[in-house]
Design a protein around this motif. Structure first.
Motif, short mmCIF file in Angstrom:
data_model
loop_
_atom_site.label_atom_id
_atom_site.label_comp_id
_atom_site.label_asym_id
_atom_site.label_seq_id
_atom_site.Cartn_x
_atom_site.Cartn_y
_atom_site.Cartn_z
N MET A 169 -17.47 2.15 -29.99
CA MET A 169 -17.89 2.88 -31.19
C MET A 169 -17.21 4.24 -31.24
N HIS A 170 -16.81 4.63 -32.44
CA HIS A 170 -16.11 5.90 -32.63
C HIS A 170 -16.48 6.46 -33.99
N GLY A 171 -16.57 7.79 -34.08
CA GLY A 171 -16.82 8.40 -35.37
C GLY A 171 -17.35 9.82 -35.25
N PRO A 172 -17.47 10.52 -36.38
CA PRO A 172 -17.95 11.90 -36.37
C PRO A 172 -19.40 12.01 -35.91
N ASP A 173 -20.21 10.96 -36.13
CA ASP A 173 -21.59 11.01 -35.67
C ASP A 173 -21.66 10.99 -34.15
N VAL A 174 -20.78 10.19 -33.52
CA VAL A 174 -20.72 10.18 -32.05
C VAL A 174 -20.29 11.56 -31.55
N LYS A 175 -19.28 12.12 -32.18
CA LYS A 175 -18.78 13.44 -31.76
C LYS A 175 -19.84 14.52 -31.94
N GLN A 176 -20.60 14.44 -33.03
CA GLN A 176 -21.66 15.42 -33.27
C GLN A 176 -22.71 15.34 -32.17
N TRP A 177 -23.09 14.12 -31.80
CA TRP A 177 -24.08 13.95 -30.74
C TRP A 177 -23.53 14.45 -29.40
N GLN A 178 -22.28 14.11 -29.10
CA GLN A 178 -21.68 14.54 -27.84
C GLN A 178 -21.58 16.07 -27.76
N ALA A 179 -21.24 16.70 -28.88
CA ALA A 179 -21.13 18.17 -28.89
C ALA A 179 -22.49 18.80 -28.60
N ARG A 180 -23.52 18.23 -29.16
CA ARG A 180 -24.86 18.76 -28.90
C ARG A 180 -25.25 18.54 -27.43
N MET A 181 -24.89 17.39 -26.88
CA MET A 181 -25.17 17.13 -25.48
C MET A 181 -24.42 18.11 -24.58
N ARG A 182 -23.19 18.45 -24.94
CA ARG A 182 -22.43 19.44 -24.17
C ARG A 182 -23.13 20.81 -24.24
N ALA A 183 -23.67 21.12 -25.41
CA ALA A 183 -24.39 22.39 -25.55
C ALA A 183 -25.66 22.41 -24.69
N ARG A 184 -26.15 21.23 -24.38
CA ARG A 184 -27.33 21.12 -23.51
C ARG A 184 -26.94 21.13 -22.04
N GLY A 185 -25.64 21.14 -21.74
CA GLY A 185 -25.19 21.20 -20.36
C GLY A 185 -24.54 19.95 -19.83
N SER A 186 -24.42 18.90 -20.68
CA SER A 186 -23.77 17.67 -20.25
C SER A 186 -22.26 17.90 -20.10
N ALA A 187 -21.65 17.15 -19.18
CA ALA A 187 -20.21 17.29 -18.93
C ALA A 187 -19.38 16.30 -19.73
N ILE A 188 -20.02 15.50 -20.61
CA ILE A 188 -19.26 14.50 -21.36
C ILE A 188 -18.30 15.18 -22.34
N ALA A 189 -17.23 14.48 -22.65
CA ALA A 189 -16.25 15.00 -23.62
C ALA A 189 -16.74 14.71 -25.04
N ALA A 190 -16.51 15.65 -25.92
CA ALA A 190 -16.86 15.45 -27.32
C ALA A 190 -15.64 14.89 -28.05
N ASP A 191 -15.32 13.64 -27.72
CA ASP A 191 -14.11 13.01 -28.26
C ASP A 191 -14.40 11.98 -29.34
N GLY A 192 -15.69 11.76 -29.63
CA GLY A 192 -16.05 10.82 -30.68
C GLY A 192 -16.08 9.37 -30.26
N TRP A 193 -15.87 9.08 -28.95
CA TRP A 193 -15.89 7.71 -28.45
C TRP A 193 -17.13 7.51 -27.59
N TYR A 194 -17.94 6.49 -27.91
CA TYR A 194 -19.18 6.25 -27.16
C TYR A 194 -18.89 5.22 -26.05
N GLY A 195 -18.57 5.76 -24.88
CA GLY A 195 -18.23 4.92 -23.73
C GLY A 195 -19.24 5.08 -22.61
N PRO A 196 -18.84 4.72 -21.37
CA PRO A 196 -19.76 4.76 -20.22
C PRO A 196 -20.35 6.14 -19.95
#
Length: 228
Positions: A169-196
């Motif tokens: 899955m890929h898209g701006p909604d994934v990237k928006q969620w990832q960016a918020r998770m990074r703001a919470r301290g997660s180390a995931i990349a905000a690249d818009g791809w929902y992977g492992p």
């Protein structure tokens, strides 16, 4: 467009209505030929919604799992009670939509954590109940003024479940969620791809927030991502 109060007003007017000895109700008779003597908790709500002019917001159903799935698929499914929400019950406690047994409408919230409901086909009649257990989840009708479901600075859920899939899955909604998770301290990349990595981060969040741990960003997990 109708409001929650409009539907509740109709539901209250039916308190005390009881099925006949053979299970016949006016709600089943209204719903469709052949349903006159069928289990009627959901047909009662559909009837109330139609009477109040809220059929499009509440839906028209006789089968409770299908009704709950309808809300889920529209991004209007969650675990927080609200006045006017459609509350679904699984007496077995699994909270799986496929296991839902019964349905009602939330009339009020109590300070002790219970909810006041109006339900059809409870002890063969329309009755007011106080419920604390057996709740599988809530459907949030798109009443007048209810908006898209976002609240308190939480962006509206994008309307699709973010999960690991093939193709990924890929898209701006994934990237928006990832960016918020990074703001919470997660180390995931905000690249818009929902992977492992995204799935693992999602599961960690769900554990902390005491949600169902499935690695899928649905309405509850989306709201939890922005909650403090």
């Amino acid at each position: 467009m109708a409001t929650a109060d409009d539907v509740l007003r109709v539901a209250r007017s039916q308190l005390g209505y009881a099925e006949r000895g053979n299970g016949w109700t006016k709600y089943g008779d209204w719903y469709a030929k052949g349903f006159e003597n069928a289990a009627w908790c959901d047909m009662f709500l559909s009837w109330c919604a139609a009477e109040a002019g809220a059929a499009k917001a509440v839906g028209r159903f006789a089968y409770t799992p299908s009704h709950a799935g309808w809300f889920r698929d529209r991004g209007r499914w969650g675990s927080a009670p609200r006045k006017g929400a459609i509350v679904f019950f699984d007496w077995g406690g699994t909270r799986r939509i496929s296991a839902i047994d019964h349905v009602g409408i939330v009339e009020a919230l109590r300070s002790d954590g219970g909810i006041v409901t109006i339900e059809g086909n409870t002890s063969d009649a329309v009755r007011r109940r106080v419920r604390r257990t057996g709740i599988a989840g809530y459907g949030y009708p798109a009443y007048a003024g209810s908006g898209s479901g976002g609240s308190g600075g939480v962006p509206a859920w994008p309307g699709r479940y973010l999960r690991r899939a093939k193709p990924m899955m890929h898209g701006p909604d994934v990237k928006q969620w990832q960016a918020r998770m990074r703001a919470r301290g997660s180390a995931i990349a905000a690249d818009g791809w929902y992977g492992p990595e995204s799935e693992r981060a999602c599961r960690d969040l769900q554990k902390r927030k005491r949600l169902e741990v499935d690695g899928v960003v649905g309405p509850d997990t989306w709201r939890a991502t922005w909650a403090k």
